[in-house]
Design an enzyme around this catalytic site. Structure first.
Site, PDB file in Angstrom:
ATOM      1  CG  ASP A  76      48.621  53.151  50.292  1.00 25.87           C
ATOM      2  OD1 ASP A  76      49.654  52.522  49.107  1.00 25.87           O
ATOM      3  OD2 ASP A  76      49.312  54.523  51.190  1.00 25.87           O
TER       4      ASP A  76
ATOM      5  CE  LYS B 285      50.664  52.199  52.596  1.00 23.01           C
ATOM      6  NZ  LYS B 285      51.124  53.327  53.124  1.00 23.01           N
TER       7      LYS B 285
HETATM    8  N1  LIG Z   1      52.370  55.167  48.540  1.00 26.75           N
HETATM    9  C1  LIG Z   1      52.258  55.163  49.061  1.00 26.75           C
HETATM   10  C2  LIG Z   1      53.842  54.782  49.172  1.00 26.75           C
HETATM   11  C3  LIG Z   1      54.015  53.707  50.128  1.00 26.75           C
HETATM   12  O1  LIG Z   1      53.174  52.319  50.776  1.00 26.75           O
HETATM   13  C4  LIG Z   1      52.173  55.945  51.030  1.00 26.75           C
HETATM   14  O2  LIG Z   1      52.410  57.798  49.856  1.00 26.75           O
HETATM   15  O3  LIG Z   1      52.611  56.327  51.672  1.00 26.75           O
END
Ligand SMILES: N[C@@H](CC=O)C(=O)O
Ligand SMILES: NC(=O)C1=CN([C@@H]2O[C@H](COP(=O)(O)OP(=O)(O)OC[C@H]3O[C@@H](n4cnc5c(N)ncnc54)[C@H](OP(=O)(O)O)[C@@H]3O)[C@@H](O)[C@H]2O)C=CC1
Ligand code: NA
Length: 428
Positions: free
Chosen positions: A201, A205
């Site tokens: 994740d 980003k």
């Molecule tokens: N799962 C993500 C949600 C936001 O993007 C996080 O924990 O940052």
């Protein structure tokens, strides 16, 4: 101006917040944009599901195409998640001249370039502020606030779930499993939390931030990714003892036109402002050649912070509609991509080694560092009086990744080293 009609794809954590803000702040919003904003249709997966907000049942559908194909709808707000099928919805919506607001970093990290190209072709807006650092206006800041500068480093705590876990492990001695469960219950974690804890994740980003910051096309395969599942309580305790906090940091840095991007658990000197960012909070540190050091802090996930960014994007779309300038402000990467090699990537390292407890061990170890041109900042022997084994903690000066890899390879065959327990990047 006639009411602006919005089609909402998804009514989960973020979608619910969007409805709350659009309805709760309607007067403020419409006075800013000069027309009411109406949520016309909403697609969900399960019509029978109980909702924590009141919404007319007739607005709900289980078919996203019904929303996409509704000619009355001007803007699609996509907060359902998913990649391949969702991309089809977005491209079709653009084809139909609809503007897009999305919180979907998975989609934008993988297909951002294609979607932005289509948006330009169709003269539509695609805004995605909520996709990175939920409530922090960092995307707008990189595109507009730093348009005059050359960014040399972006360093971010961009995953709330892992920061929540590391902070609680550090401050409350809580177990990894318990804290992860809490983060899931609070709506921070992804449906499959592996993406959070294994760094994916955050990597997605960083693809978005790196592309905007360096004005080039950073791809997921360019990011060196390591998550937090291997971080032990012992590592965190040692970090604290040496004056560091353990953080999952996304780091994008550039020298001349070459850059590298990574996500990895990092020991950050306590004096660095990013070391003080705890809980679900996110922070993005941006160093520009002209501006120097800056940092942006706020909630990175959760219903209302994320919805704030989504609705701010919606306001931006409607303002552009009024001015007739939609689709003209897209940031399209224009610089040729040049990645740093392992000989060009350099940083400090922390190593925790379990070694034989006998004379001459330290000399053999330091000799290996010398052989590969890695100089040492500090060496602490047997820092923990409670462990029966001899341990050595080493912090290096800046060393290239190539040389550090050679040191670690050499250590595998050095008999006095029983185990390389941990290796972390050090910042600050
Ligand atoms: N799962 C993500 C949600 C936001 O993007 C996080 O924990 O940052
Ligand atoms: N949660 C957060 O803090 C943040 C989330 N994001 C991103 O925002 C997006 C949404 O996240 P979040 O709100 O947490 O997700 P949720 O899982 O809470 O909500 C997803 C919503 O989409 C609906 N949905 C899912 N699949 C389908 C489908 N195939 N067809 C129709 N509807 C569908 C669900 O329906 P139903 O309600 O019926 O199950 C639900 O309403 C994701 O891209 C996420 O990565 C970004 C920043 C922060
Ligand atoms: Na943001």
């Amino acid at each position: 101006m006639k009411p602006v009609k919005v089609g909402l794809l998804g009514l989960g954590t973020v979608g619910t917040g969007v409805v709350r803000i659009v309805e709760g702040h309607q007067e403020d919003l419409s006075s800013q944009v000069g027309s009411p904003i109406i949520i016309e249709k909403v697609s969900v997966k399960n019509l029978e599901k109980a909702r924590s907000i009141e919404i007319e049942q007739s607005k709900l559908t289980e078919d996203p195409w019904e929303v996409i194909r509704d000619p009355e709808i001007d803007v699609i707000v996509e907060v359902m998640g998913g990649v391949e099928q969702t991309k089809k919805y977005i491209l079709e919506a653009l084809d139909r001249g609809k503007h897009i607001v999305t919180a979907n970093k998975d989609l934008m990290a993988l297909y951002g370039a294609e979607i932005m190209a289509k948006a330009l072709e169709e003269q539509c807006d695609v805004f995605y502020e909520a996709s990175v650092a939920g409530g922090i206006p960092i995307i707008r800041t990189l595109i507009e606030g730093f348009s005059s500068d050359r960014i040399v480093k972006i360093m971010g705590i961009v995953n709330g779930t892992t920061n929540y876990i590391l902070s609680k492990m550090s401050q409350e001695d809580a177990s990894y499993e318990d804290v992860l469960k809490e983060a899931q219950e609070l709506g921070y974690a992804e449906a499959d939390p592996t993406a959070d804890v294994e760094g994916l994740d955050a990597a997605r980003k960083m693809v978005i931030l790196g592309s905007l910051g360096f004005r080039t096309n950073v791809e997921l395969s360019d990011v060196d990714v390591r998550g937090i599942s291997g971080v032990s309580k012992e590592d965190i305790a040692y970090a604290k003892k040496l004056g560091y906090e353990m953080k999952l940091l996304g780091i994008a840095d550039r020298q001349d036109d070459e850059f590298s991007v990574s996500v990895q658990p990092t020991m950050v000197k306590k004096s660095h402002p990013i070391a003080a960012v705890n809980g679900v909070f996110n922070a993005v540190y941006v160093h520009g050649e002209a501006v120097g050091e800056t940092m942006f802090y706020g909630a990175g996930a959760g219903e209302m912070p994320t919805a704030t960014s989504v609705v701010a994007d919606l306001v931006a779309v409607v303002k552009n509609l009024k001015l007739g300038v939609n689709g003209l402000k897209a940031m399209v990467p224009f610089k040729q991509k040049k990645l740093k090699t392992d000989e060009q990537i350099a940083y400090k390292n922390f190593l925790l080694l379990e070694v034989d407890d006998k004379a001459g061990v330290l000399a053999q170890i330091t000799q290996v560092f010398g052989e590969y041109d890695v100089s040492l900042e500090s060496v602490v022997q047997s820092p923990n009086e409670h462990t029966p084994d001899a341990e050595i903690i080493i912090v290096t000066h800046h060393a290239t990744k190539a040389n550090m890899n050679k040191v670690l390879k050499h250590f595998e065959s050095l008999k006095v080293i029983r185990r390389i327990k941990s290796v972390y990047r050090v910042e600050g």
